[in-house]
Motif scaffolding. Structure first.
Motif, short mmCIF file in Angstrom:
data_model
loop_
_atom_site.label_atom_id
_atom_site.label_comp_id
_atom_site.label_asym_id
_atom_site.label_seq_id
_atom_site.Cartn_x
_atom_site.Cartn_y
_atom_site.Cartn_z
N MET A 135 24.81 -19.40 59.43
CA MET A 135 25.75 -19.12 60.51
C MET A 135 27.09 -18.60 59.99
O MET A 135 27.75 -17.79 60.64
CB MET A 135 25.96 -20.38 61.35
N HIS A 136 27.46 -19.03 58.78
CA HIS A 136 28.74 -18.61 58.21
C HIS A 136 28.75 -17.14 57.80
O HIS A 136 29.82 -16.57 57.54
CB HIS A 136 29.10 -19.48 57.00
N THR A 137 27.60 -16.50 57.77
CA THR A 137 27.55 -15.07 57.41
C THR A 137 27.18 -14.20 58.61
O THR A 137 26.89 -13.02 58.46
CB THR A 137 26.53 -14.82 56.28
N ASN A 138 27.20 -14.78 59.82
CA ASN A 138 26.81 -14.06 61.03
C ASN A 138 27.97 -13.45 61.79
O ASN A 138 27.78 -12.92 62.88
CB ASN A 138 26.04 -14.98 61.98
N GLU A 139 29.17 -13.52 61.23
CA GLU A 139 30.35 -13.12 61.99
C GLU A 139 30.25 -11.69 62.53
O GLU A 139 30.58 -11.42 63.69
CB GLU A 139 31.60 -13.27 61.14
N GLU A 140 29.80 -10.77 61.71
CA GLU A 140 29.70 -9.37 62.15
C GLU A 140 28.72 -9.23 63.31
O GLU A 140 28.94 -8.45 64.24
CB GLU A 140 29.28 -8.49 60.98
N LEU A 141 27.61 -9.98 63.26
CA LEU A 141 26.64 -9.94 64.35
C LEU A 141 27.25 -10.47 65.64
O LEU A 141 27.09 -9.89 66.71
CB LEU A 141 25.40 -10.78 63.98
N TYR A 142 27.96 -11.60 65.53
CA TYR A 142 28.59 -12.18 66.72
C TYR A 142 29.59 -11.22 67.34
O TYR A 142 29.63 -11.03 68.55
CB TYR A 142 29.30 -13.49 66.36
N GLU A 146 29.67 -9.58 71.09
CA GLU A 146 30.83 -9.85 71.93
C GLU A 146 31.41 -8.58 72.53
O GLU A 146 31.92 -8.58 73.67
CB GLU A 146 31.91 -10.58 71.11
N LEU A 147 31.33 -7.47 71.81
CA LEU A 147 31.84 -6.20 72.35
C LEU A 147 31.10 -5.82 73.63
O LEU A 147 31.69 -5.31 74.58
CB LEU A 147 31.68 -5.09 71.31
N ILE A 148 29.79 -6.07 73.66
CA ILE A 148 29.00 -5.77 74.85
C ILE A 148 29.42 -6.68 76.00
O ILE A 148 29.60 -6.23 77.14
CB ILE A 148 27.50 -5.95 74.56
N ASP A 162 32.66 -17.66 78.00
CA ASP A 162 33.12 -17.66 76.61
C ASP A 162 32.19 -16.74 75.81
O ASP A 162 31.02 -17.08 75.60
CB ASP A 162 33.08 -19.08 76.06
N VAL A 163 32.69 -15.60 75.37
CA VAL A 163 31.84 -14.61 74.72
C VAL A 163 31.31 -15.10 73.38
O VAL A 163 30.22 -14.72 72.95
CB VAL A 163 32.57 -13.26 74.55
N ARG A 164 32.06 -15.96 72.68
CA ARG A 164 31.58 -16.48 71.40
C ARG A 164 30.39 -17.43 71.61
O ARG A 164 29.40 -17.34 70.88
CB ARG A 164 32.71 -17.18 70.65
N VAL A 165 30.50 -18.29 72.61
CA VAL A 165 29.39 -19.20 72.89
C VAL A 165 28.13 -18.41 73.24
O VAL A 165 27.03 -18.69 72.75
CB VAL A 165 29.75 -20.17 74.04
N MET A 166 28.28 -17.38 74.05
CA MET A 166 27.13 -16.59 74.47
C MET A 166 26.57 -15.79 73.29
O MET A 166 25.35 -15.64 73.15
CB MET A 166 27.51 -15.65 75.61
N ALA A 167 27.43 -15.27 72.44
CA ALA A 167 26.97 -14.49 71.29
C ALA A 167 26.19 -15.37 70.32
O ALA A 167 25.14 -14.96 69.80
CB ALA A 167 28.16 -13.85 70.57
N VAL A 168 26.68 -16.57 70.06
CA VAL A 168 25.98 -17.50 69.18
C VAL A 168 24.62 -17.85 69.77
O VAL A 168 23.60 -17.90 69.07
CB VAL A 168 26.81 -18.78 68.95
#
Length: 206
Positions: A135-142, A146-148, A162-168
């Motif tokens: 999960m610590h290397t997924n930042e770019e994916l999240y 989130e842009l979408i 919350d876009v971060r919760v939904m992205a995760v």
């Protein structure tokens, strides 16, 4: 052959060097998928590629760097496919669906890569013993997902959340979709992706 310099002033690799690296990465994927991470030695990868172990050592600092390049290569190919499918789409809803479906569409023809990634993610460690990927290397994916979501919220297609919760949540669902498919080879990946896209669309809809 390329004469351009890489960032930092280093000379770019030649076409032949890039082709050799690609050959080694392809062999690494096949060996890891077949034998597992622990048994995928540089010697076995070299034998699969029909080259000496020294050739691998010339192009890669060691097994860890080669494993990292397998991940970079695979994710790069996925991103290229997904971005191509998204090109020209302006609706956030369609972008969301296309993201889920295009990732599955690409991986459907690359089961060996999915299996190899699973082995690397589960076994590769940093020098201090921590997992190299997670999960610590997924930042770019999240951030990409989130842009979408933010686009959909601006256009009124999506509700406020919350876009971060939904992205995760979305990325975890995609990851587990592939893990289930590898565990159950007869599973219909395309149907699974369609259901997941439907679910995410309903979860986001205004």
């Amino acid at each position: 052959m390329r004469s351009e310099n890489e960032p930092g002033g280093q000379k770019g690799r030649s076409f032949i060097e890039e082709a050799r690296r690609a050959q080694i990465i392809a062999s690494a994927i096949e060996v890891i998928a077949e034998l597992g991470f622990a048994q995928a030695s540089l010697a076995k990868i070299a034998a699969h590629a029909g080259i000496s172990k020294g050739v691998i050592s010339y192009h890669f600092a060691g097994k860890d760097e080669l494993m990292e390049q397998v991940v970079e290569h695979t994710y790069g190919a996925v991103a290229e496919h997904v971005f191509a499918r998204m090109d020209g789409i302006t609706s956030a809803t369609e972008l969301l669906r296309t993201h889920v479906m295009a990732v599955a569409e690409h991986m459907l023809g690359h089961r060996t890569q999915v299996r190899a990634l699973g082995e690397i993610f589960g076994n590769l460690r940093t020098a201090d013993g921590n997992p190299r990927y997670g999960m610590h290397t997924n930042e770019e994916l999240y951030q990409g997902i989130e842009l979408i979501y933010r686009l959909g919220q601006r256009t009124g297609e999506f509700r406020q959340f919350d876009v971060r919760v939904m992205a995760v949540t979305q990325q975890a669902a995609i990851d587990h979709m592939f893990a289930y498919w590898i565990t159950h080879p007869g599973h219909d990946l395309e149907a699974h992706a369609t259901e997941l896209a439907d679910l995410m669309e309903r979860a986001c809809r205004a």
